[in-house]
Design an enzyme around this catalytic site. Structure first.
Site, PDB file in Angstrom:
ATOM      1  N   ASP A   1      57.933 -77.664 -17.584  1.00 33.86           N
ATOM      2  CA  ASP A   1      58.599 -78.374 -16.659  1.00 33.86           C
ATOM      3  C   ASP A   1      59.842 -77.477 -16.651  1.00 33.86           C
ATOM      4  O   ASP A   1      59.900 -77.428 -15.122  1.00 33.86           O
ATOM      5  CB  ASP A   1      59.240 -79.839 -17.388  1.00 33.86           C
ATOM      6  CG  ASP A   1      59.566 -80.726 -16.447  1.00 33.86           C
ATOM      7  OD1 ASP A   1      60.061 -80.367 -15.131  1.00 33.86           O
ATOM      8  OD2 ASP A   1      60.220 -81.720 -16.783  1.00 33.86           O
TER       9      ASP A   1
ATOM     10  N   ASP B   1      62.284 -68.573 -24.386  1.00 36.27           N
ATOM     11  CA  ASP B   1      63.532 -68.010 -23.490  1.00 36.27           C
ATOM     12  C   ASP B   1      63.214 -66.563 -23.215  1.00 36.27           C
ATOM     13  O   ASP B   1      63.789 -66.304 -21.941  1.00 36.27           O
ATOM     14  CB  ASP B   1      64.721 -68.033 -24.624  1.00 36.27           C
ATOM     15  CG  ASP B   1      64.424 -67.646 -25.857  1.00 36.27           C
ATOM     16  OD1 ASP B   1      63.253 -67.343 -26.350  1.00 36.27           O
ATOM     17  OD2 ASP B   1      65.204 -67.620 -26.776  1.00 36.27           O
TER      18      ASP B   1
ATOM     19  N   TYR C   1      57.646 -85.094 -24.178  1.00 32.54           N
ATOM     20  CA  TYR C   1      57.617 -86.198 -23.428  1.00 32.54           C
ATOM     21  C   TYR C   1      56.780 -87.329 -23.975  1.00 32.54           C
ATOM     22  O   TYR C   1      56.279 -88.146 -23.361  1.00 32.54           O
ATOM     23  CB  TYR C   1      57.328 -85.798 -22.143  1.00 32.54           C
ATOM     24  CG  TYR C   1      58.151 -84.973 -21.243  1.00 32.54           C
ATOM     25  CD1 TYR C   1      59.532 -84.458 -21.947  1.00 32.54           C
ATOM     26  CD2 TYR C   1      58.155 -84.301 -20.236  1.00 32.54           C
ATOM     27  CE1 TYR C   1      60.173 -83.574 -21.348  1.00 32.54           C
ATOM     28  CE2 TYR C   1      58.688 -83.677 -19.476  1.00 32.54           C
ATOM     29  CZ  TYR C   1      60.067 -83.101 -20.198  1.00 32.54           C
ATOM     30  OH  TYR C   1      60.831 -82.165 -19.493  1.00 32.54           O
TER      31      TYR C   1
ATOM     32  N   LYS D   1      58.433 -71.955 -28.901  1.00 35.17           N
ATOM     33  CA  LYS D   1      59.481 -71.287 -29.533  1.00 35.17           C
ATOM     34  C   LYS D   1      59.335 -71.415 -31.015  1.00 35.17           C
ATOM     35  O   LYS D   1      59.979 -72.356 -31.684  1.00 35.17           O
ATOM     36  CB  LYS D   1      60.847 -72.418 -29.167  1.00 35.17           C
ATOM     37  CG  LYS D   1      62.341 -72.015 -29.559  1.00 35.17           C
ATOM     38  CD  LYS D   1      62.784 -70.852 -28.829  1.00 35.17           C
ATOM     39  CE  LYS D   1      63.873 -70.457 -29.413  1.00 35.17           C
ATOM     40  NZ  LYS D   1      64.399 -68.951 -29.150  1.00 35.17           N
TER      41      LYS D   1
ATOM     42  N   ASP E   1      60.274 -75.125 -12.579  1.00 34.38           N
ATOM     43  CA  ASP E   1      61.437 -75.097 -11.432  1.00 34.38           C
ATOM     44  C   ASP E   1      61.753 -73.810 -11.279  1.00 34.38           C
ATOM     45  O   ASP E   1      62.055 -73.363 -10.000  1.00 34.38           O
ATOM     46  CB  ASP E   1      62.545 -76.165 -12.072  1.00 34.38           C
ATOM     47  CG  ASP E   1      62.462 -77.630 -11.380  1.00 34.38           C
ATOM     48  OD1 ASP E   1      61.308 -78.153 -11.396  1.00 34.38           O
ATOM     49  OD2 ASP E   1      63.165 -78.145 -11.259  1.00 34.38           O
TER      50      ASP E   1
HETATM   51 MG    MG Z   1      60.077 -81.185 -13.319  1.00 31.79          MG
END
Ligand code: MG
Ligand code: NAI
Length: 347
Positions: free
Chosen positions: A239, A215, A132, A182, A243
């Protein structure tokens, strides 16, 4: 000393959940002054920007910021996010995003056979760079040869400070730090990340550190969340993982977060992990628990430790005994839950 708190209610369910967080804080009777800032999507339609030009100076003059969420179907999400929260995180250099993912008693867990004893994780998200960073561009627009580049940026300074902070937090908890990357498929940024983790680990012999591919970590969070204590990860990975973590702790409405720059004087920004939830906005059914939990993190940040603990105790009482909103198995309104937390404070 009066705490100066900026209040960014924002869009959608933002104002609904922030109203409850605010009434809970107000009930504590602390020396505290709110500054309501009407920024967000409605402001955008009137002024052509989500926030005014001097927004960072305005926020910087406060001790902390309490935010709902920003985003509305009438504004493209990359415009609303980059015009608000991503801009604030980057420009105030709030480089660590702490997200506790604890399942509170009374809140249903979607994982079969798991309860509060199995779910107590703390995610530390790198908050200013990585995927980001905002570096990239587009060329040859609309042509078949159109190209879009989105470049991840990992700096040694950026990785090191967030990793070091995660080690410190792990030392204060159960002493296990999981670093998610990763670095098998990506050969540069995450390889640097892994190297920094190894280096910083040497300074914290009391912490057991493990490197896990992101993963595999997603699968492990579902299979064996109890094996995780502190997790540190890049902006994008954390991020996504948070969730999933929010779902495991009962849903988006439960999750809280702190955007901070540990050791710096800059005001922290506290917000529920969820967005503006336009699908349920205006109905009075949003779960205010994540916002109230975020307010507790804010109180700790401004040095009101007892008040922060009292809010958490009251929140835990209400989650255990009800009332609850429908996303966590109840049928009560946002306001009823907020009122109950206020009542539990004096109970
Ligand atoms: Mg989020
Ligand atoms: P979202 O978190 O708003 O909603 C996802 C799902 O969770 C929806 O089904 C929603 O109803 C539910 N949910 C969210 N908060 C809830 C609550 N308090 N109680 C009960 N259920 C709740 O994510 P979505 O739909 O991807 O994004 C909506 C908007 O919010 C977009 O414009 C997005 O860009 C923005 N957003 C803003 C953030 C911020 O300001 N920090 C963070 C994430 C999204």
């Amino acid at each position: 000393m009066t705490h100066r708190i900026a209040l960014l209610s924002g869009d959608g369910v933002g104002p609904e959940v922030i109203a409850e967080a605010r009434q809970v804080v107000d009930a504590l009777g602390l020396p505290l002054e709110w500054t309501e800032l009407p920024w967000g999507s409605a402001y955008y339609h009137e002024h052509g920007a989500m926030m005014p030009d001097d927004a960072l100076d305005v926020l910087g003059a406060h001790d902390a910021v309490l935010m709902g969420a920003m985003g509305d179907p009438s504004v493209p999400d990359h415009v609303s996010l980059w015009g608000s929260i991503l801009h604030i995180r980057q420009r105030l250099d709030l480089w660590a995003n702490e997200r506790p993912a604890r399942l509170l008693a009374g809140i249903p867990c979607p994982l079969a056979g798991r309860g509060p004893a199995d779910v107590d994780m703390l995610f530390v998200r790198e908050n200013t760079e990585g995927e980001y960073a905002g570096v990239g561009g587009r060329a040859h627009r609309t042509l078949p040869s159109e190209v879009a580049l989105e470049t991840s940026v990992f700096t040694r300074t950026g990785v090191e400070r967030v990793v070091r902070h995660a080690f410190v937090l792990a030392e204060r908890r159960r002493g296990v730090l999981t670093s998610a990357t990763k670095s098998n498929a990506s050969r540069f940024g995450y390889v640097l990340w892994d190297e920094v983790v190894e280096e910083v680990a040497a300074e914290h012999p009391g912490v057991r550190v493990e490197r896990v591919l992101v993963d595999a970590l997603a699968a492990r969070m579902v299979r064996d969340p109890g094996s995780l204590d502190v997790v540190v990860a890049s902006n994008l990975f954390a991020d996504i993982l948070t969730d999933l973590a929010a779902a495991i702790q009962g849903g988006m409405g439960m999750a809280a977060s702190a955007n901070v720059a540990p050791g710096d004087a800059v005001p922290g920004l506290f917000e529920p992990v969820h967005g503006s939830a336009p699908d349920i906005a205006g109905q009075g059914v949003a779960n205010p628990c994540g916002a109230i939990w975020s307010a507790s993190l804010l109180l700790e940040h401004v040095g009101e430790r007892d008040a922060a603990a009292a809010v958490m105790r009251a929140l835990e009482d209400v989650c255990r005994d009800g009332p609850r909103t429908r996303d966590v198995g109840g049928s009560s309104s946002t306001r009823e839950v907020g009122d109950a937390v206020v009542a539990a404070l004096s109970g």
